[in-house]
Enzyme design. Structure first.
Site, mmCIF file in Angstrom:
data_model
loop_
_atom_site.group_PDB
_atom_site.id
_atom_site.type_symbol
_atom_site.label_atom_id
_atom_site.label_comp_id
_atom_site.label_asym_id
_atom_site.label_seq_id
_atom_site.Cartn_x
_atom_site.Cartn_y
_atom_site.Cartn_z
ATOM 1 C CD1 TRP A 145 -43.742 -7.913 -35.754
ATOM 2 C CD2 TRP A 145 -45.855 -7.889 -36.450
ATOM 3 N NE1 TRP A 145 -43.909 -6.807 -36.548
ATOM 4 C CE2 TRP A 145 -45.195 -6.758 -36.985
ATOM 5 C CE3 TRP A 145 -47.209 -8.071 -36.746
ATOM 6 C CZ2 TRP A 145 -45.836 -5.816 -37.794
ATOM 7 C CZ3 TRP A 145 -47.846 -7.128 -37.550
ATOM 8 C CH2 TRP A 145 -47.162 -6.024 -38.070
ATOM 9 C CG ASP A 146 -38.644 -12.715 -35.742
ATOM 10 O OD1 ASP A 146 -38.018 -11.883 -35.075
ATOM 11 O OD2 ASP A 146 -38.270 -13.897 -35.903
ATOM 12 C CG MET A 147 -37.623 -5.816 -36.617
ATOM 13 S SD MET A 147 -37.058 -4.648 -35.387
ATOM 14 C CE MET A 147 -36.684 -3.244 -36.405
ATOM 15 C CG ASN A 148 -35.114 -12.153 -37.464
ATOM 16 O OD1 ASN A 148 -34.798 -12.223 -36.286
ATOM 17 N ND2 ASN A 148 -35.949 -13.008 -38.028
ATOM 18 C CG ASP A 206 -33.372 -16.284 -31.517
ATOM 19 O OD1 ASP A 206 -34.588 -16.447 -31.281
ATOM 20 O OD2 ASP A 206 -32.955 -15.728 -32.557
#
Ligand code: GLA
Length: 766
Positions: free
Chosen positions: A491-494, A562
């Site tokens: 579950w990402d939030m960029n 990252d």
């Protein structure tokens, strides 16, 4: 230990196995003060620590100089505007705009157990907030009620302890019991006033963790100043830049020794965390939701709930501090069934293919991975809409059949036949301007009227404070998960929040948006885990921008950064491990040269560093050199044989490359001290020095141990000079060796050939 009220002296004792906090009700008016916090003390009359039992400066005896009292006393719930000019924990305005307040004692209750905390969305939906729970331990809670008589407000201060932890959990709920609305501009979760004697009368150091994208959580240490030193986030996430964490420590504190007061917040949104010294050398430290981008019109009968703060005291240096945080989070915060179990070893296609993949490519990767013992394929960004780069399609969670003919059902079916599990990436909170969702619902993006919202990574943030948006987002994710056998979600939030505005909030509630946004994330993830209880959830935010205790309530692991360069990771991971258990730390072996730094690094070193986290791969396994592919099964075997030590053990730092440049080393030791894993990473060769002595930590001095070098098939092959092999061995006693020798005399390691090298030792009781 436990919680106790000394009625005669009006003192509260909040005790953990190794620490005590003593709060005092001072003066006839009942100001709540902090008399003591530190190593365990008796239930004695500690009022003298506040300057005497009959302090002549107390307001009831010296009304002329009330201000002096407020400005110098160690107050537990300092409010602004009545004479304490230091940082207040609460700022509140009445209907006429007056902003002074003063809270005094009303009553208290001590009870067994600990309640959940929750808050309401604007549609009335109650959302459970992440907070520590008792688990198998006994718990006690103290609820102190303070009141602001003029404004008709009550503050409910909660303090909880567990019988197996040296942490204290603190939160506040503010209730408006008057018949007029007040405006809450600030309410922090915790304030802690300490006397300089807590730091051996020297000004303490402040330790924080700061960074940026791909450089998260680096340790910063500096002397405290007069005036406040703060870290904060106003980005709508805990952020790459700062952690909601601060430690105050004696100047001489190091990894192994020294008094440390540390705090963190179980919250994934905006925060502030600070400390400063006042004119009388009292240290005030505080943590809570940032008052920036925050106001709350607290209507009659309404309550506001703060997130929970965690307070830790130790005399055992940073290792001791980390042990308390790690055990608290593992035993009392992470709910996932995967907490202590082996996680499937995954291979993620992000750094392997970026957006350029299709079913065949993924199956090729999976096939080679399977042969090496890897257990799960994770399909990252780019499988939906028309997303071939990061400029479109967020919000359109429909499979791109050009890339994945037959859809996810076919891909996951093929993987299942192969015996591989399947995981998938989402970025549910976001929308691309170039998406069907945005074209249909432009008002679903957070934005301010008349202003084109700022684009970050060419995307906007969905207004999940609105229930229809949240329901839609949930259904998009759940529909995919219902359609196939999916074991894992990343579950990402960029991007961060900006241009704060919601069509679901009126002028009087717009200042709630950031808070409600974070609750919205919690609501979505809670629903997901309710419907898919076996799902392994990994949170992520452009790497590690949402690596916080709040997210651990939902996911047992978080993508750390990252930056997958193993050398850079040594510092990022050492910072992360200050607070968070190794079992939570997303760490993968990636390709060399590294895609972010260009650094060339041997495969075994990349493996050793990833093995101290969740462990997995993030590379095109079909394209790496054969020798690297052939060594994967051995790394996989190491994970299976010692992974439990990393997940469940105590972590000890031996050397930080950020301090000494030459090498980094750390250990995990099982609770019964019968097994341990030592990882040593050489970062620089050092001609002619020949050897390095590493003193081990955390073992039982009287136990006898054997040492086995793992992850290097030919012990001698790296110990060379002039390109020739030498018959150098690891210099340690033959056979069994005592814990005390390993910890005091140490292990003598040869300097390895070349710049980067690693040695991992499995240590066992014999
Ligand atoms: C973020 C994540 C990466 C990857 C990309 C995909 O940056 O941290 O691991 O998932 O998004 O866009």
């Amino acid at each position: 230990m436990g919680i106790f009220f000394d009625d005669a002296n009006r003192l509260f004792f909040i005790e953990t196995p190794g620490t005590s906090m003593c709060l005092a009700l001072a003066d006839e008016e009942g100001f709540l003060c902090n008399a003591y916090y530190g190593a365990a003390v008796g239930r004695d009359d500690l009022r003298y620590l506040l300057g005497g039992k009959n302090n002549p400066a107390v307001p009831s005896r010296n009304d002329r100089d009330r201000g002096c009292y407020f400005d110098k006393t160690r107050l537990e719930f300092p409010s602004g505007g009545t004479g304490d000019y230091r940082n207040p924990v609460i700022c509140v305005r009445d209907a006429g705009g007056h902003d002074s307040s003063l809270f005094t004692y009303v009553s208290h209750r001590i009870y067994e157990g600990k309640e959940e905390i929750s808050a309401e969305m604007t549609d009335g939906r109650k959302v459970r907030m992440p907070a520590a729970f008792p688990g198998k331990a006994g718990a006690q809670t103290l609820r102190i009620v303070l009141e602001e008589k003029v404004l008709g407000l009550r503050a409910y201060l909660s303090y909880s302890v567990f019988d197996d932890s040296d942490a204290i959990l603190k939160s506040v709920r503010l209730t408006n019991e008057s018949d007029t609305t007040v405006i809450l501009d600030k309410l922090l979760s915790s304030n802690l006033d300490l006397d300089l004697s807590c730091f051996e009368n020297h000004e303490p150091d402040i330790v924080t963790l700061s960074g940026s994208w791909a450089r998260e959580r680096r340790m910063d240490r500096r002397r405290i100043s007069r005036g406040n030193s703060e870290v904060y986030s106003t980005r709508g996430e805990s952020s790459h830049q700062f952690q909601p964490f601060m430690a105050l420590c004696e100047n001489g504190a190091d990894d192994s020794k020294g008094r440390i007061y540390a705090q963190t917040l179980i919250w994934s949104g905006n925060f502030v965390c600070g400390a400063g010294m006042d004119q009388f050398e009292t240290v005030r430290s505080y943590i809570g939701i940032s008052p920036e981008h925050f106001t709350w019109d607290l209507k009659p009968g309404e309550s506001f709930q703060s997130p929970e703060a965690v307070l830790v005291f130790t005399e055992k240096g940073f290792d001791g501090m980390s042990h308390i945080f790690h055990d608290l989070f593992r035993g009392h915060l992470i709910r996932s069934p995967y907490l202590y179990s082996e996680r499937p070893i995954l291979i993620n296609n992000w750094e392997a293919t970026y957006f350029d993949f299709n079913t065949d490519k993924l199956l090729d990767i999976a096939r080679d991975a399977k042969k090496c013992g890897i257990e799960m394929l994770v399909m990252d960004d780019g499988w939906f809409g028309k997303r071939d780069d990061d400029n479109s399609s967020l919000g359109d969670w429909v499979v791109n059949e050009k890339k994945l003919p037959g859809g996810i059902e076919r891909l996951s079916g093929e993987l299942e036949k192969m015996g591989m599990k399947f995981g998938i990436w989402f970025e549910p909170e976001m929308v691309s301007p170039d998406s069907d969702l945005y074209r249909a619902h432009p008002d679903w993006a957070i934005s301010s009227p008349g202003r084109v919202p700022t684009r970050i990574r060419n995307q906007y943030v969905l207004d999940i404070t609105r229930s229809e948006v949240r329901d839609h987002v949930y259904e998009c994710v759940a529909k995919i998960l219902r359609s196939a056998k999916i074991s894992y979600v990343k579950w990402d939030m960029n991007r961060q929040l900006s241009d704060l505005g919601s069509t679901g909030l009126d002028a009087s509630s717009m200042g709630r948006l950031s808070y409600l946004y974070t609750l919205g994330v919690y609501d979505l993830q809670e629903r997901l885990l309710e419907e898919f209880p076996d799902l392994l959830l990994e949170n992520c935010s452009g790497g590690g921008a949402r690596y916080d205790a709040g997210m651990l309530f939902y996911s047992p692991q978080i993508w750390c950064s990252d930056d997958t360069d193993a050398y850079e990771r040594l510092t990022i991971q050492a910072g992360t491990e200050m607070i968070y258990p190794l079992s939570t730390m997303g760490a993968h072996v990636s390709a060399s040269p590294n895609h972010i730094s260009g650094r060339v690094m041997p495969f075994d070193v990349r493996g050793a560093v990833a093995l101290s986290g969740t462990f997995g791969y993030e590379l095109d396994i079909t394209a790496i050199p054969d020798a690297e592919r052939e060594s994967i099964p051995e790394q996989v075997a190491i994970y299976h044989s010692v992974g439990d030590i990393v997940r469940e053990g105590d972590y000890y730092r031996i050397a930080r490359v950020s301090d000494i440049e030459l090498y980094d080393a750390w250990m995990s030791v099982t609770k019964d001290k019968k097994r341990a894993l030592l990882t040593y990473v050489q970062c620089k060769g050092s001609p002619r020095t020949g050897k390095r002595v590493i003193r081990l930590k955390g073992l039982d001095p009287d136990m006898m141990y054997s040492l086995k070098l793992i992850g290097s098939d030919d012990e001698n092959s790296r110990f060379c000079s002039h390109g020739k092999k030498h018959d150098w061995k690891i210099l340690a006693p033959e056979g069994a060796v005592s814990g005390k020798s390993l910890m005091n005399a140490g292990l003598m390691l040869p300097v390895l050939w070349g710049e980067y090298g690693q040695m991992m030792f499995e240590i066992r009781q014999v």
